[in-house]
Enzyme design. Structure first.
Site, PDB file in Angstrom:
ATOM      1  N   HIS A  91     134.003  -6.953 -36.924  1.00 28.41           N
ATOM      2  CA  HIS A  91     134.715  -8.177 -37.427  1.00 28.41           C
ATOM      3  C   HIS A  91     134.024  -9.192 -37.038  1.00 28.41           C
ATOM      4  O   HIS A  91     133.854  -9.935 -38.165  1.00 28.41           O
ATOM      5  CB  HIS A  91     136.011  -8.094 -36.427  1.00 28.41           C
ATOM      6  CG  HIS A  91     136.996  -9.302 -36.660  1.00 28.41           C
ATOM      7  ND1 HIS A  91     138.439  -9.297 -36.189  1.00 28.41           N
ATOM      8  CD2 HIS A  91     136.744 -10.274 -37.420  1.00 28.41           C
ATOM      9  CE1 HIS A  91     138.856 -10.369 -36.627  1.00 28.41           C
ATOM     10  NE2 HIS A  91     137.693 -11.201 -37.417  1.00 28.41           N
TER      11      HIS A  91
ATOM     12  N   HIS B  33     132.210 -14.760 -38.530  1.00 26.38           N
ATOM     13  CA  HIS B  33     131.700 -13.458 -38.989  1.00 26.38           C
ATOM     14  C   HIS B  33     130.419 -13.420 -39.610  1.00 26.38           C
ATOM     15  O   HIS B  33     130.009 -13.436 -40.741  1.00 26.38           O
ATOM     16  CB  HIS B  33     132.724 -13.294 -40.182  1.00 26.38           C
ATOM     17  CG  HIS B  33     134.131 -13.245 -39.995  1.00 26.38           C
ATOM     18  ND1 HIS B  33     135.011 -13.301 -40.919  1.00 26.38           N
ATOM     19  CD2 HIS B  33     134.965 -13.283 -38.981  1.00 26.38           C
ATOM     20  CE1 HIS B  33     136.321 -13.470 -40.548  1.00 26.38           C
ATOM     21  NE2 HIS B  33     136.183 -13.240 -39.315  1.00 26.38           N
TER      22      HIS B  33
ATOM     23  N   GLU C 123     145.219 -17.520 -34.483  1.00 27.31           N
ATOM     24  CA  GLU C 123     144.223 -16.728 -33.017  1.00 27.31           C
ATOM     25  C   GLU C 123     144.904 -17.755 -31.964  1.00 27.31           C
ATOM     26  O   GLU C 123     144.258 -17.719 -31.039  1.00 27.31           O
ATOM     27  CB  GLU C 123     143.084 -16.595 -33.378  1.00 27.31           C
ATOM     28  CG  GLU C 123     142.749 -15.624 -34.409  1.00 27.31           C
ATOM     29  CD  GLU C 123     142.603 -14.230 -34.149  1.00 27.31           C
ATOM     30  OE1 GLU C 123     142.914 -13.973 -32.834  1.00 27.31           O
ATOM     31  OE2 GLU C 123     142.184 -13.240 -34.740  1.00 27.31           O
TER      32      GLU C 123
ATOM     33  N   HIS D 266     135.034 -18.559 -33.201  1.00 23.26           N
ATOM     34  CA  HIS D 266     135.076 -17.242 -33.918  1.00 23.26           C
ATOM     35  C   HIS D 266     134.729 -17.168 -35.338  1.00 23.26           C
ATOM     36  O   HIS D 266     135.150 -18.105 -36.190  1.00 23.26           O
ATOM     37  CB  HIS D 266     136.627 -16.626 -33.679  1.00 23.26           C
ATOM     38  CG  HIS D 266     136.712 -15.533 -34.658  1.00 23.26           C
ATOM     39  ND1 HIS D 266     136.210 -14.305 -34.600  1.00 23.26           N
ATOM     40  CD2 HIS D 266     137.556 -15.380 -35.681  1.00 23.26           C
ATOM     41  CE1 HIS D 266     136.148 -13.611 -35.526  1.00 23.26           C
ATOM     42  NE2 HIS D 266     137.347 -13.899 -36.207  1.00 23.26           N
TER      43      HIS D 266
HETATM   44  O1  2HA Z   1     141.672 -16.710 -38.795  1.00 27.15           O
HETATM   45  O2  2HA Z   1     138.855 -14.835 -38.907  1.00 27.15           O
HETATM   46  O3  2HA Z   1     140.018 -12.941 -37.297  1.00 27.15           O
HETATM   47  C1  2HA Z   1     140.687 -15.965 -39.526  1.00 27.15           C
HETATM   48  C2  2HA Z   1     139.851 -14.940 -38.707  1.00 27.15           C
HETATM   49  C3  2HA Z   1     140.854 -13.931 -37.947  1.00 27.15           C
HETATM   50 ZN    ZN Z   2     137.763 -13.023 -37.914  1.00 32.48          ZN
END
Ligand code: 2HA
Ligand code: ZN
Length: 269
Positions: A214, A144, A119, A142
């Site tokens: 996501h 989850h 990313e 980022h």
């Molecule tokens: O790189 O979570 O969305 C791992 C991720 C990409």
């Molecule tokens: Zn991700």
């Protein structure tokens, strides 16, 4: 083994914060396998000796031209690396890169030639935008977060500021410590330019944005502060779920109580 962090306490402190946050992401169950990414602009900690360090990788193209990043340095999680490993060995599961003068390519300079996150173009585009708009932000995360992602499987929470208001109303701290709320981006292919562009648009109004079904993308002055914003939002989601599990819809704080918070804490919204 020799490390770029040796005898550089300020730089080591930044990287150690990344490692600490990576550990939290794993412990919370928000970072399965190689899930999530972290990048930090560490240019302010770069000395003349670091500027003179040779590249330990070929020149790599970013894929976009980012005019404000000329000569900037970033710590980046490595592609396919695990947060739980990064927590213990940040310089084996991430690396430091230098943006070259064409603003479109980079080299890795330390400690090992660990390729940065897939990313990278979106993360670097966001850092470029921080500088362009004069924001003091240095870190993007980022991840989850389970309960926040679960909420995006329900259409009503995707409407503008519905999730923000619900989450703010669960406990006063959430509005105080995530004062710009949670932006929502409709499902978009991970790693795509569209997702990067939509993220930058939403970051104009929010420090934490949700990529539908996501994960979140959070920004702040350092990696710990970005993590804290996600953590308070997810805490609210947990309180909402606990109430639902007890068999009732939570009342939430009233609009008046939330307005009172904004005045008392001098919040933007
Ligand atoms: O790189 O979570 O969305 C791992 C991720 C990409
Ligand atoms: Zn991700």
């Amino acid at each position: 083994m020799k490390s770029i962090l040796d005898n550089r306490p300020a730089l080591a402190a930044e990287v150690n914060k990344v490692a600490e946050v990576a550990g939290y992401l794993w412990q919370k169950g928000w970072a399965e396998r190689n899930g999530g990414n972290i990048t930090v602009n560490i240019t302010e900690h770069v000395d003349e000796e670091i500027k003179a360090l040779p590249a330990i990788s070929e020149v790599k193209q970013i894929g976009v031209t980012l005019p404000n990043l000329k000569g900037c340095y970033f710590y980046c999680k490595g592609t396919n690396k695990r947060m739980r490993d990064l927590a213990r060995w940040p310089m084996q599961n991430g690396s430091i890169i230098r943006i070259l003068d064409d603003c479109a390519s980079y080299v890795i300079i330390a400690d090992e030639p660990v390729m940065p996150t897939s990313e990278l173009p979106s993360h670097l585009s966001v850092h470029n935008w921080f500088i362009e708009t004069g924001k003091p932000y240095k870190a993007s995360v980022h991840t989850h977060p389970i309960e926040l992602v679960a909420m995006t499987h329900c259409k009503k929470f995707l409407e503008k500021d519905v999730a923000t208001n619900l989450l703010w109303s669960m406990i006063p701290e959430t509005k105080a410590f995530c004062p710009r709320g949670l932006g929502i981006i409709p499902y978009t292919l991970p790693g795509s330019n569209e997702l990067a562009e939509a993220t930058i648009r939403e970051l104009g109004d929010y420090d934490v944005v949700m990529w539908e079904k996501h994960g979140v993308f959070a920004v702040d002055t350092d990696v710990m502060a970005a993590f804290d914003q996600i953590d308070v939002l997810n805490k609210s989601a947990l309180i909402y779920i606990a109430s639902k599990n007890m068999g009732f819809e939570p009342d939430g704080m009233s609009q008046e109580q939330m307005r009172e918070m904004s005045v008392a804490f001098n919040l933007p919204k």
